[in-house]
Design a protein around this motif. Structure first.
Motif, short mmCIF file in Angstrom:
data_model
loop_
_atom_site.label_atom_id
_atom_site.label_comp_id
_atom_site.label_asym_id
_atom_site.label_seq_id
_atom_site.Cartn_x
_atom_site.Cartn_y
_atom_site.Cartn_z
N ARG A 145 11.10 -3.44 0.58
CA ARG A 145 9.88 -3.91 0.90
C ARG A 145 9.76 -5.51 0.62
O ARG A 145 8.99 -6.23 1.48
N ARG A 146 10.34 -6.01 -0.39
CA ARG A 146 10.14 -7.41 -0.66
C ARG A 146 10.77 -8.36 0.38
O ARG A 146 10.29 -9.13 0.88
N GLU A 147 11.92 -7.73 0.87
CA GLU A 147 12.73 -8.40 1.85
C GLU A 147 12.06 -8.24 3.33
O GLU A 147 12.08 -9.27 4.04
N ALA A 148 11.35 -7.17 3.52
CA ALA A 148 10.62 -7.07 4.77
C ALA A 148 9.62 -7.69 4.74
O ALA A 148 9.10 -8.31 6.11
N MET A 149 8.93 -8.31 3.66
CA MET A 149 7.65 -9.09 3.55
C MET A 149 8.17 -10.48 3.67
O MET A 149 7.40 -11.39 3.57
N GLY A 150 9.41 -10.91 3.61
CA GLY A 150 10.11 -12.20 3.73
C GLY A 150 9.88 -12.90 2.03
O GLY A 150 9.78 -14.32 2.00
N LEU A 151 9.50 -12.18 1.21
CA LEU A 151 9.20 -12.58 -0.15
C LEU A 151 10.29 -12.87 -0.80
O LEU A 151 11.41 -12.14 -0.96
N ALA A 172 10.87 -14.96 -6.93
CA ALA A 172 9.92 -15.74 -7.24
C ALA A 172 8.59 -15.55 -6.92
O ALA A 172 7.56 -15.60 -7.52
N GLU A 173 8.54 -15.39 -5.62
CA GLU A 173 7.24 -15.19 -5.10
C GLU A 173 6.74 -13.87 -5.22
O GLU A 173 5.55 -13.73 -5.64
N THR A 174 7.53 -13.05 -5.53
CA THR A 174 7.08 -11.60 -5.79
C THR A 174 6.79 -11.60 -7.13
O THR A 174 5.89 -10.99 -7.84
N ALA A 175 7.55 -12.13 -8.18
CA ALA A 175 7.04 -12.29 -9.51
C ALA A 175 5.89 -13.04 -9.89
O ALA A 175 4.97 -12.56 -10.54
N GLN A 176 5.74 -14.05 -8.90
CA GLN A 176 4.23 -14.67 -9.16
C GLN A 176 3.06 -14.00 -8.73
O GLN A 176 2.10 -13.75 -9.38
N ARG A 177 3.38 -13.38 -7.66
CA ARG A 177 2.13 -12.44 -7.18
C ARG A 177 1.98 -11.11 -7.96
O ARG A 177 0.72 -10.64 -8.19
N SER A 178 3.04 -10.53 -8.58
CA SER A 178 2.87 -9.21 -9.32
C SER A 178 2.59 -9.46 -10.77
O SER A 178 2.12 -8.86 -11.53
N GLY A 179 2.81 -10.75 -11.41
CA GLY A 179 3.01 -11.00 -12.61
C GLY A 179 4.24 -10.31 -13.59
O GLY A 179 4.22 -10.24 -14.68
N ILE A 180 5.20 -9.85 -12.71
CA ILE A 180 6.29 -9.31 -13.18
C ILE A 180 7.46 -10.54 -13.32
O ILE A 180 7.69 -11.07 -12.47
N PHE A 203 2.54 -0.23 -10.09
CA PHE A 203 0.97 -0.23 -9.57
C PHE A 203 0.99 -1.80 -8.83
O PHE A 203 0.44 -1.97 -7.70
N TYR A 204 1.63 -2.74 -9.80
CA TYR A 204 1.26 -4.01 -9.15
C TYR A 204 1.90 -4.43 -8.08
O TYR A 204 1.82 -5.05 -7.06
N LEU A 205 3.37 -3.57 -8.03
CA LEU A 205 4.26 -3.88 -6.77
C LEU A 205 3.50 -3.45 -5.80
O LEU A 205 3.66 -3.90 -4.54
N ALA A 206 3.01 -2.14 -5.92
CA ALA A 206 2.69 -1.26 -4.67
C ALA A 206 1.35 -2.09 -4.10
O ALA A 206 1.37 -2.27 -2.92
N GLU A 207 0.66 -2.75 -5.11
CA GLU A 207 -0.37 -3.71 -4.59
C GLU A 207 -0.04 -4.70 -3.67
O GLU A 207 -0.60 -5.03 -2.50
N ILE A 208 1.25 -5.38 -3.95
CA ILE A 208 1.67 -6.65 -3.24
C ILE A 208 2.38 -6.31 -2.00
O ILE A 208 2.53 -6.95 -1.07
N PHE A 209 2.79 -4.95 -2.14
CA PHE A 209 3.48 -4.45 -0.98
C PHE A 209 2.55 -3.92 0.11
O PHE A 209 2.92 -2.98 1.16
N HIS A 210 1.41 -3.70 -0.33
CA HIS A 210 0.36 -2.95 0.64
C HIS A 210 0.53 -1.58 0.79
O HIS A 210 0.63 -1.14 2.29
#
Length: 72
Positions: A17-23, A26-34, A57-64
């Protein structure tokens, strides 16, 4: 009865999902707080001991998506 390997399913879905969104990680960490290190560990197929269920839950949120979709 063979049970699904939910660890593998979750960690694979996070990377896909991260790769599919082109994240980037570092961007995933920033958006999720992980932390990036935790995301790197997840993408290697390992659930870090410090990971909390809320992190999913945080990851699901950023992955919509819904949380359960990360386990399918």
């Amino acid at each position: 009865m063979n049970r699904p390997d939910y660890r593998k399913i979750l960690t694979t879905n996070i990377r896909m999902r991260r790769e599919a969104m082109g994240l980037s990680l570092a961007e995933t960490a920033q958006r999720s707080g992980i932390p990036v290190k935790m995301l790197e560990t997840l993408e290697q197929g390992v659930i870090p001991p410090e990971m909390l269920i809320t992190d999913v839950f945080y990851l699901a949120e950023i992955f919509h998506c819904e949380t359960f979709e990360l386990f399918k």
